[in-house]
Design a protein around this motif. Sequence first.
Motif: not given
Length: 290
Positions: A2, A6, A9, A12, A249
């Motif tokens: 993750w 993150m 992205s 993000m 998130y």
Amino acid sequence: MWIYDMLSSPLMIRAMIVAVLVGLTAPVVGTYLVQRSMALMGDGIGHISLTGVAIGWLIGSAVGINPADALAIPGAIVASLAGGITIELLRARGRTRSDVALAMLFYGGIAGGVLLIKAAGGTTTNLTSYLFGSIATVSEADVYYTVALAAFILLVGVGLRGALFMLSYDAEFARASGLRVSILNIVVASLAALTVSVSMRVVGVLLVSAVMIIPVAIGQLVANSFKGTMTIAMGVGVFVCFTGLVITYVEPFSPGAMIVVLALGVYLIVAIVHPLVLRLRGIKRLHAAH
């Protein structure tokens, strides 16, 4: 993993940039507001900024801009500045007590926002992301606005710290020292307004005042100076904003609510631990003296 997802992205990355800048700038202005016993000023300005959001939405819809809320942040900036300066002028002239002026902005801002967003063809649900914050709504334009406003807030808030501290500590002494108190009051109100505009995407206008005030309260628990309080508050602000964003998130919580809960948690921990540390230091010094 993750963490990799993150960091890869774009959404993000934009949200993290905005969150760090919010955490850095909000406590700067909050330090002055707390010193002046005007902790609720951010709430009043936040509510009136909703009207600015709705005005921006209305203009965007009228001229066919896509998305319709592209002008929401500029509208919020204008409305927040107008609201903040109005509060200060009313307070300075004494025609309306500052708490009454804040109350009028509270109610009028929400009512105006709801009515105007309906006139723009939207619903009250369109205001939710501005009320509580939403990382999904942070656009590239929002990042540009935030970077520019944050740079200005830091430049003025830190650059004029000596004069603004004197104003916040004792306005009469500041006036006797030759400072333009009326102008500096408007500067503080304007900084508060810009901070609300910077923070609304991540924290939301209903919770922005908490990010301005709680880190300052933490700083006051451990610092012995105005500068130390501001510095600690800025560090705490960055920590809770960034950490809260990361948590949201992973888990689908409201970012604004998570950031405020984290800030309150840090305050409770410091309020409990710091006196114990001071007591232990006192005991050690006593033993060393004997």
